[in-house]
Scaffold this motif. Sequence first.
Motif, PDB file in Angstrom:
ATOM      1  N   UNK A  45       0.856  -1.186   0.000  1.00 51.09           N
ATOM      2  CA  UNK A  45       0.000   0.000   0.000  1.00 51.09           C
ATOM      3  C   UNK A  45       0.890   1.234   0.000  1.00 51.09           C
ATOM      4  N   UNK A  46       0.655   2.141  -0.943  1.00 51.35           N
ATOM      5  CA  UNK A  46       1.459   3.354  -1.026  1.00 51.35           C
ATOM      6  C   UNK A  46       0.542   4.569  -0.996  1.00 51.35           C
ATOM      7  N   UNK A  47       0.980   5.577  -0.267  1.00 51.95           N
ATOM      8  CA  UNK A  47       0.231   6.831  -0.155  1.00 51.95           C
ATOM      9  C   UNK A  47       1.031   7.940  -0.834  1.00 51.95           C
ATOM     10  N   UNK A  48       0.370   8.674  -1.734  1.00 54.07           N
ATOM     11  CA  UNK A  48       1.012   9.748  -2.484  1.00 54.07           C
ATOM     12  C   UNK A  48       0.356  11.069  -2.084  1.00 54.07           C
ATOM     13  N   UNK A  49       1.186  12.031  -1.676  1.00 56.31           N
ATOM     14  CA  UNK A  49       0.688  13.337  -1.234  1.00 56.31           C
ATOM     15  C   UNK A  49       1.102  14.436  -2.202  1.00 56.31           C
ATOM     16  N   UNK A  50       0.245  15.437  -2.298  1.00 56.26           N
ATOM     17  CA  UNK A  50       0.497  16.595  -3.157  1.00 56.26           C
ATOM     18  C   UNK A  50       0.440  17.866  -2.327  1.00 56.26           C
ATOM     19  N   UNK A  51       1.209  18.862  -2.728  1.00 53.78           N
ATOM     20  CA  UNK A  51       1.274  20.118  -1.997  1.00 53.78           C
ATOM     21  C   UNK A  51       0.055  20.989  -2.195  1.00 53.78           C
ATOM     22  N   UNK A  52      -0.710  20.716  -3.240  1.00 52.73           N
ATOM     23  CA  UNK A  52      -1.971  21.410  -3.510  1.00 52.73           C
ATOM     24  C   UNK A  52      -2.878  20.406  -4.209  1.00 52.73           C
ATOM     25  N   UNK A  53      -4.171  20.690  -4.324  1.00 52.86           N
ATOM     26  CA  UNK A  53      -5.077  19.711  -4.919  1.00 52.86           C
ATOM     27  C   UNK A  53      -4.630  19.279  -6.313  1.00 52.86           C
ATOM     28  N   UNK A  54      -4.754  17.993  -6.573  1.00 54.02           N
ATOM     29  CA  UNK A  54      -4.394  17.404  -7.862  1.00 54.02           C
ATOM     30  C   UNK A  54      -5.632  16.733  -8.439  1.00 54.02           C
ATOM     31  N   UNK A  55      -6.025  17.150  -9.604  1.00 48.50           N
ATOM     32  CA  UNK A  55      -7.184  16.551 -10.255  1.00 48.50           C
ATOM     33  C   UNK A  55      -7.027  15.038 -10.346  1.00 48.50           C
ATOM     34  N   UNK A  56      -8.011  14.264  -9.905  1.00 50.10           N
ATOM     35  CA  UNK A  56      -7.889  12.815  -9.992  1.00 50.10           C
ATOM     36  C   UNK A  56      -7.756  12.324 -11.435  1.00 50.10           C
ATOM     37  N   UNK A  57      -8.478  12.936 -12.354  1.00 50.48           N
ATOM     38  CA  UNK A  57      -8.378  12.532 -13.749  1.00 50.48           C
ATOM     39  C   UNK A  57      -6.982  12.814 -14.290  1.00 50.48           C
ATOM     40  N   UNK A  58      -6.443  13.980 -13.960  1.00 48.33           N
ATOM     41  CA  UNK A  58      -5.098  14.327 -14.416  1.00 48.33           C
ATOM     42  C   UNK A  58      -4.058  13.386 -13.824  1.00 48.33           C
ATOM     43  N   UNK A  59      -4.213  13.048 -12.538  1.00 45.23           N
ATOM     44  CA  UNK A  59      -3.263  12.147 -11.892  1.00 45.23           C
ATOM     45  C   UNK A  59      -3.307  10.763 -12.520  1.00 45.23           C
ATOM     46  N   UNK A  60      -4.499  10.205 -12.671  1.00 44.22           N
ATOM     47  CA  UNK A  60      -4.613   8.874 -13.247  1.00 44.22           C
ATOM     48  C   UNK A  60      -4.111   8.855 -14.684  1.00 44.22           C
TER      49      UNK A  60
END
Length: 554
Positions: free
Chosen positions: A172-187
Amino acid sequence: MRTRSRPLFPITLLLLLGMLVVFVTACGGSATTTAAPGTTAGGPTDTTAGPPAASGELRIALKGEPDTLDPHATGSRTSYGICRNIFDTLVYRDEVDKSFKPGLAESWTGSPDGMTYTFKLRQDVVFHDGTPFNAEAVVYNMDRIINPETQSKTSAELIGPYESSKAVDEYTVEIKFGSPMSPTSLLDALSQAFLGIVSPTAAEALGPDFGRQPVGTGQYKFKEWRPQTELVLERNADHVWTSPVYKNQGPAKLERVVYKFMPEAATRVAALEGNEIDLVLEVPVESVERLQGNDKFTLVDAVAPGFPVVFWLNVESGPLSDLKVRQAILYNFNRDGLVNGVFRGLYAPAFGPLSPATWSYNSAIESMYPYDKAKAEALLDEAGWTVGPDGIRAKDGQKLTLRCFDMAEPRRGEFFQANMKEIGIDVVARLVTSDELWGVTREANTYEVASTWYASSDPSILNLLFDSKNVGTGFAISRMKSPELDEMLAKGMSTLEDDARAKVYEEIQTYVMENALLVPLYSETEIDAIASKFQDYALERGQYPAIHDLYIAE
């Protein structure tokens, strides 16, 4: 086997279907999405029958060599196509319904604020060198991408405001972003070969040489690279962790894939016709009709989403610092003459910084710059450029000369040169390699016009190409430094809901064209020819060769 027909515009319309968002966030909690094992876009995968056992090889003709096979370092489409076979990704994008489905990750969740994403990983994956795939490997890869020593050309930008990763447990891995990241853009980013998962063991041991001896978990293993000659991949017989986006759920059905480097287009086509090559990418338009009429070959085509083929206009260089001059160029550009004349109507026209095959495409921009020579001449007159005795305009003793650098296709520059001469603009066109173009466009005073194009299934490709921080990197070639545009780009990346994101990117497209930052030429239209004995060849994101399901018919 009869040659496949080439319905360019129906393909475009299919690609314009709205993207199915599988990563949904909701107030007060997170949502999880998985895809049912053994399914594809067309329904359940038939595992009881199918292509024969592995045999033979596929010989692919490439016009150039990859710059590197390190997916985190490259920005090359050639490298992408090869890396896709060596490296797997956490998720995959279904080319039919545009949804995202499991890859090395089995499932995922997102926090309501779009700043934390958690991925559950497969537990049966092993790298080609025997290194186990686990959460620590993903953490290593994410951190490696943003490490300055990697010198990422694309992957670091794709993950936007990435901050950190941690292994919650072994899988299980958790990825954090410094500001909101669009889920569609991330995927979408995680599904691209630029974010392929590399072996931490090999990457650490090889350092800068990893790109010449890549190690992943993919369907094929790297065997050898003979510069200026060929590159060879071999079947990974242990590959049983295939994404459900593919029909073939087991190891590859080919024993080897051989990439042959052939710079000349005529040579590549002749090699195909002479049975020296099985697959030619980017068939030249003058060869399409001949190959279509030959049952020995199948032609496969698609219009790529993302950033179309354009001529960038450098706003920091001489005459192009004047908006009127840039607008004059756009009004005089004869798009119909290029697309239907030079390229015989085989390419789909482009009108802005996104291909019509991209979701969030703004069709309103299509009417912004109709071909109008008189208006173009009037704008140049207003800008103070007057026609001299040689037919070339000048101002304050300086001729209106534009240095134009183009890759791969000389006819674009030649057409643009003749087209602009009609209104008194002298274009000095030069054909260059991608490395040369990369070098030229990093400096402000070395060019006025330059070409690029990027296949991308998410409009966030515009962040890479227009954000002020990328001026001088070889990406933001217009060199426009606009806080207003930067703010819109950041909003597009951080907005979580896709309908709202689409509106932001529609505004960005309008802004780009109002400021005349580029001349859209045509959408990148891939036309590949493959020997008819090969079955199930496809294109990823309308451009990259997809050979995962490929097999030789008995």
